[in-house]
Write a protein that holds these residues in place. Sequence first.
Motif, short mmCIF file in Angstrom:
data_model
loop_
_atom_site.label_atom_id
_atom_site.label_comp_id
_atom_site.label_asym_id
_atom_site.label_seq_id
_atom_site.Cartn_x
_atom_site.Cartn_y
_atom_site.Cartn_z
N CYS A 1 19.43 43.78 43.68
CA CYS A 1 18.12 43.27 43.25
C CYS A 1 18.09 43.29 41.72
O CYS A 1 18.32 44.32 41.10
CB CYS A 1 17.00 44.14 43.82
N VAL B 1 15.56 42.97 39.91
CA VAL B 1 14.32 43.58 39.41
C VAL B 1 14.44 45.10 39.35
O VAL B 1 14.16 45.72 38.33
CB VAL B 1 13.11 43.15 40.27
N CYS B 2 14.91 45.70 40.45
CA CYS B 2 14.90 47.17 40.50
C CYS B 2 16.28 47.79 40.67
O CYS B 2 16.41 49.01 40.69
CB CYS B 2 13.99 47.66 41.63
N TYR C 1 18.14 47.89 43.28
CA TYR C 1 18.48 48.31 44.65
C TYR C 1 19.68 47.50 45.10
O TYR C 1 19.79 46.31 44.79
CB TYR C 1 17.28 48.06 45.57
N CYS D 1 12.91 42.68 48.89
CA CYS D 1 13.56 43.92 48.47
C CYS D 1 12.77 45.12 49.02
O CYS D 1 11.56 45.21 48.79
CB CYS D 1 13.62 43.99 46.95
N CYS E 1 11.27 47.19 45.70
CA CYS E 1 10.25 46.67 44.79
C CYS E 1 9.50 45.46 45.32
O CYS E 1 8.56 45.01 44.68
CB CYS E 1 10.88 46.35 43.44
N ALA F 1 10.64 42.40 45.62
CA ALA F 1 11.09 41.11 45.04
C ALA F 1 11.66 40.22 46.15
O ALA F 1 12.18 40.71 47.16
CB ALA F 1 12.15 41.36 43.97
FE FE Z 1 14.05 45.35 44.07
#
Ligand code: FE
Length: 229
Positions: free
Chosen positions: A181, A183-184, A186, A214, A217, A219
């Motif tokens: 991911c 964004v975070c 993961y 996700c 988060c 996403a």
């Molecule tokens: Fe994420």
Amino acid sequence: MNTKALHKLGYGLYIVGSRKGKRFNGQVSNTVFQITSQPPTLAVSINKENLTHQFIRQSKVFSASILAKDTPLAFIGHFGFKSGRDIDKLKGINYIIGKTKAPVVTDHAVAYLEARLTQEVDVGTHTIFIGELVGAEVINEDEPLTYAYYHLVKRGTTPKTAPSYILEEEKKTSKMAKYKCTVCEYVYDPELGDPDGGIAPGTPFEKIPDDWVCPVCGAAKSEFEKIEE
Ligand code: FE
């Protein structure tokens, strides 16, 4: 100096709750600790930009729910990657109103603590809130989650020495790509799938439905990128 030494410090994972008037909020924290036993005193370090920071300042109370080892990633992500400025984070979550009238999250918690603020210490980006313990209960005897377990196993960045990694090697499973991911960070590991999100172990990333998000988060699937090994 090798700052990686800091990663060897042990922490747990907690939902810190507070209120501002009748408004409630909660956030994930790994820095909740007991600092004295006479009287029992707790400290929590909170980023100044977080809504919970504002709430603790205002109400002078906070709660800490100690999360269980099997807490789903999505639950942690809900409290860690979303802001109470945008959503009511306690909506749909089981919590009680404690002695301090602060919300105390009981979902996935093995125990909880409540404190009344006695001091705060400005440490730049964060404030350390110090409070006297005024409430505490054990909910069950499940094993608490550690920060190391959350990072290394739950979020998929399993080191090669971890038992789970060795097991996968022994299974001689096919080389399905992992996706991260953006964004975070993961990591989706096809071997593990995302059982909490309805994705069975062994599901390649490409076969996951497009509306999957996700688990950490929230996403979209399109925010993931392939990890080249
Ligand atoms: Fe994420």
